[in-house]
Design a protein around this motif. Structure first.
Motif, short mmCIF file in Angstrom:
data_model
loop_
_atom_site.label_atom_id
_atom_site.label_comp_id
_atom_site.label_asym_id
_atom_site.label_seq_id
_atom_site.Cartn_x
_atom_site.Cartn_y
_atom_site.Cartn_z
N ARG A 90 -5.74 1.68 -5.85
CA ARG A 90 -6.18 3.10 -6.35
C ARG A 90 -7.81 3.49 -6.00
NH1 ARG A 90 -4.84 4.95 -11.62
NH2 ARG A 90 -3.88 3.19 -12.35
N ALA A 91 -8.73 2.23 -6.09
CA ALA A 91 -10.22 2.71 -5.75
C ALA A 91 -10.17 3.44 -4.29
CB ALA A 91 -10.88 1.38 -5.50
N SER A 92 -9.23 2.89 -3.34
CA SER A 92 -9.10 3.10 -1.80
C SER A 92 -8.88 4.52 -1.63
CB SER A 92 -8.41 2.26 -1.01
OG SER A 92 -6.89 2.59 -1.22
N GLU B 24 0.82 -1.01 0.02
CA GLU B 24 0.09 0.06 0.21
C GLU B 24 0.80 1.09 -0.01
OE1 GLU B 24 -0.49 -2.66 1.90
OE2 GLU B 24 -2.62 -3.42 1.51
N ARG B 25 1.86 1.21 0.99
CA ARG B 25 2.86 2.52 0.99
C ARG B 25 3.75 2.89 -0.66
NH1 ARG B 25 4.55 0.50 6.24
NH2 ARG B 25 6.33 -0.54 4.98
N PHE B 26 3.95 1.69 -0.98
CA PHE B 26 4.83 1.90 -2.04
C PHE B 26 3.78 2.46 -3.41
CE2 PHE B 26 8.16 -0.27 -5.34
CZ PHE B 26 8.40 0.89 -5.92
N VAL B 27 2.65 1.68 -3.59
CA VAL B 27 1.73 2.02 -4.71
C VAL B 27 1.07 3.49 -4.53
CG1 VAL B 27 -0.54 1.53 -5.66
CG2 VAL B 27 1.16 -0.21 -5.22
N LYS B 28 0.81 3.80 -3.11
CA LYS B 28 0.31 5.09 -2.97
C LYS B 28 1.40 6.24 -3.13
CE LYS B 28 -3.18 3.67 0.42
NZ LYS B 28 -3.74 3.97 1.69
N ILE B 29 2.52 5.90 -2.86
CA ILE B 29 3.64 6.97 -3.18
C ILE B 29 3.74 7.07 -4.67
CG2 ILE B 29 6.12 7.45 -3.28
CD1 ILE B 29 6.34 6.04 -0.47
N VAL B 30 3.62 6.07 -5.49
CA VAL B 30 3.78 6.25 -6.63
C VAL B 30 2.62 6.71 -7.32
CG1 VAL B 30 4.03 4.81 -9.14
CG2 VAL B 30 5.36 4.38 -7.13
N MET B 31 1.35 6.61 -6.70
CA MET B 31 0.08 7.05 -7.48
C MET B 31 -0.15 8.51 -7.10
SD MET B 31 -2.78 4.51 -7.45
CE MET B 31 -2.96 3.04 -8.45
N MET C 78 8.77 14.26 -4.57
CA MET C 78 8.48 13.16 -5.37
C MET C 78 7.21 13.32 -6.40
SD MET C 78 8.85 9.59 -6.03
CE MET C 78 7.60 8.67 -6.66
N PRO C 79 7.46 13.21 -7.64
CA PRO C 79 6.37 13.23 -8.59
C PRO C 79 5.24 12.42 -8.55
CG PRO C 79 8.34 12.88 -9.86
CD PRO C 79 8.84 12.89 -8.40
N SER C 80 3.97 12.59 -9.09
CA SER C 80 2.96 11.72 -8.90
C SER C 80 2.83 10.92 -10.38
CB SER C 80 1.68 12.28 -8.80
OG SER C 80 0.57 11.43 -9.35
N TYR C 81 2.53 9.58 -10.26
CA TYR C 81 2.29 9.02 -11.71
C TYR C 81 0.95 8.30 -11.71
CZ TYR C 81 7.17 9.28 -12.01
OH TYR C 81 8.69 9.71 -11.82
N GLY C 82 0.06 9.00 -10.54
CA GLY C 82 -1.41 8.59 -10.88
C GLY C 82 -2.19 9.70 -11.55
N GLU C 83 -3.65 9.70 -11.18
CA GLU C 83 -4.43 10.47 -11.62
C GLU C 83 -4.02 11.79 -11.73
OE1 GLU C 83 -5.12 7.99 -9.80
OE2 GLU C 83 -6.98 6.95 -10.15
N ASN C 84 -3.54 12.55 -10.70
CA ASN C 84 -3.10 13.89 -10.77
C ASN C 84 -1.66 14.19 -11.49
OD1 ASN C 84 -1.88 12.64 -8.51
ND2 ASN C 84 -1.92 14.40 -7.30
N GLY C 85 -0.78 12.91 -11.85
CA GLY C 85 0.39 13.07 -12.72
C GLY C 85 0.55 12.51 -13.99
N LEU C 86 1.22 11.37 -14.00
CA LEU C 86 1.39 10.96 -15.41
C LEU C 86 0.21 9.93 -15.62
CD1 LEU C 86 5.11 10.48 -15.85
CD2 LEU C 86 3.60 12.06 -16.66
N ASN C 87 -0.75 9.56 -14.72
CA ASN C 87 -1.97 8.87 -15.08
C ASN C 87 -1.60 7.48 -15.60
OD1 ASN C 87 -4.41 8.77 -14.85
ND2 ASN C 87 -4.98 9.63 -16.99
N TRP C 88 -0.60 6.78 -14.90
CA TRP C 88 -0.45 5.27 -15.63
C TRP C 88 -1.24 4.55 -15.06
CZ3 TRP C 88 5.57 4.20 -13.63
CH2 TRP C 88 6.35 5.20 -14.58
N ASP C 89 -1.46 3.40 -15.72
CA ASP C 89 -2.67 2.31 -15.41
C ASP C 89 -2.08 1.41 -14.43
OD1 ASP C 89 -1.10 0.75 -17.17
OD2 ASP C 89 -2.49 0.77 -18.72
N ASP C 90 -2.99 0.44 -14.16
CA ASP C 90 -2.81 -0.45 -13.06
C ASP C 90 -1.60 -1.46 -13.44
OD1 ASP C 90 -4.86 0.66 -11.58
OD2 ASP C 90 -6.49 -0.88 -12.16
N ARG C 91 -1.60 -1.76 -14.77
CA ARG C 91 -0.69 -2.76 -15.26
C ARG C 91 0.69 -2.04 -15.00
NH1 ARG C 91 -0.39 -5.45 -21.18
NH2 ARG C 91 0.43 -3.53 -21.64
N ASP C 92 0.85 -0.74 -15.63
CA ASP C 92 2.20 0.12 -15.48
C ASP C 92 2.87 0.15 -14.05
OD1 ASP C 92 2.56 -0.09 -18.18
OD2 ASP C 92 2.25 2.04 -18.58
#
Ligand code: HEC
Length: 234
Positions: free
Chosen positions: A212-214, A145-152, A170-184
């Motif tokens: 992601r949903a949480s 959870e910690r790692f995924v949340k940091i990346v997201m 540390m930049p964001s790779y989730g919805e407010n950043g690069l918007n990577w999907d679950d697979r990436d």
């Protein structure tokens, strides 16, 4: 038409006054015959045996045509594969590659080199005082959870990693950043968790989707304190 330049029909051409026997008879007279022959001589060259060279213009036209056809063929030959016209054709790949299963480690390796290595360094040791290490970091190999949340969402504020405190962004790779999907995100986290001296279990796409949903309501980057409150260090 004056008498001197009497009209002489070409061979096979009906006489202008067909049916006039007198005129027809005259047309085949000696004098007329000679005129006809003179005209023929003047207009057509003597037929020859052998070959006549192809006119230059035609040769150039054919040359250009073949050149264009060659270029066209080289460009659009589709590697002579019948399946290039199929709907599931992937450019640059062959069907064996297209059907090869997704390799998260390979994908993660590529994502890491292109996105994370600039800060965390290719050897995963980071830069002292600026970028924390990923090799041997409990943030990486601990709770997914910690790692995924940091990346997201990214991370900011003070964070302690392997006895050193960092304070950066540390930049964001989730919805407010690069918007990577679950697979990436599954691929990058799994790769980092298993690269260098790290030996943590992979993080699946399903796990990423759940995390992601949480955090759908979470805007902005995390602080280390926030994450530790949700997921205390083991
Ligand atoms: C622009 C530089 C930069 C990039 C790019 C970057 N990070 Fe970070 N990362 C940081 C900084 C700075 C911190 C510490 C943030 C803080 O001080 O709160 C950090 C912290 C972390 C942490 C938690 C601390 C640790 O070292 O374990 C992890 C995990 C992490 N990054 C993973 C990644 C991954 C994976 C990528 C690529 C997808 C990445 N980072 C891309 C700068 C970056």
């Amino acid at each position: 038409m004056s008498d001197q330049e009497k009209y002489v029909p070409h061979p096979g051409e009906p006489a202008p006054e067909a049916g006039n026997e007198q005129h027809e008879a005259a047309a085949y007279g000696d004098e007329e015959m000679q005129i006809v022959h003179k005209q023929l001589e003047r207009e057509n060259g003597e037929p020859e045996e052998g070959f006549t060279p192809v006119p230059m213009v035609l040769m150039v036209c054919f040359g250009l045509l073949f050149f264009w056809a060659g270029m066209y063929f080289t460009k659009y030959n589709g590697d002579f594969r019948p399946d290039v016209f199929g709907t599931d054709w992937t450019p640059g790949g062959n069907s064996a590659q297209a059907q090869a299963p997704f390799d998260p480690i390979k994908r993660g390796d590529k994502l890491f080199s292109n996105n994370c290595a600039a800060c965390h360094q290719p050897d995963g040791n980071g830069v002292p005082g600026a970028f924390p290490p990923l090799d041997g970091s409990p943030w990486v190999v601990g709770a997914p959870e910690r790692f995924v949340k940091i990346v997201m969402r990214g991370l900011h504020g003070p964070v302690e990693v392997k006895g050193n405190t960092f304070n950066g962004n540390m930049p964001s790779y989730g919805e407010n950043g690069l918007n990577w999907d679950d697979r990436d995100i599954s691929a990058i986290t799994t790769f980092v968790r298993q690269n260098w001296s790290n030996e943590a279990p992979p993080i699946s796409e399903e796990q990423v989707a759940e995390i992601r949903a949480s955090i759908a309501d979470k805007t902005g980057a995390w602080t280390a304190a926030e994450l530790l409150a949700l997921h205390p260090m083991e």
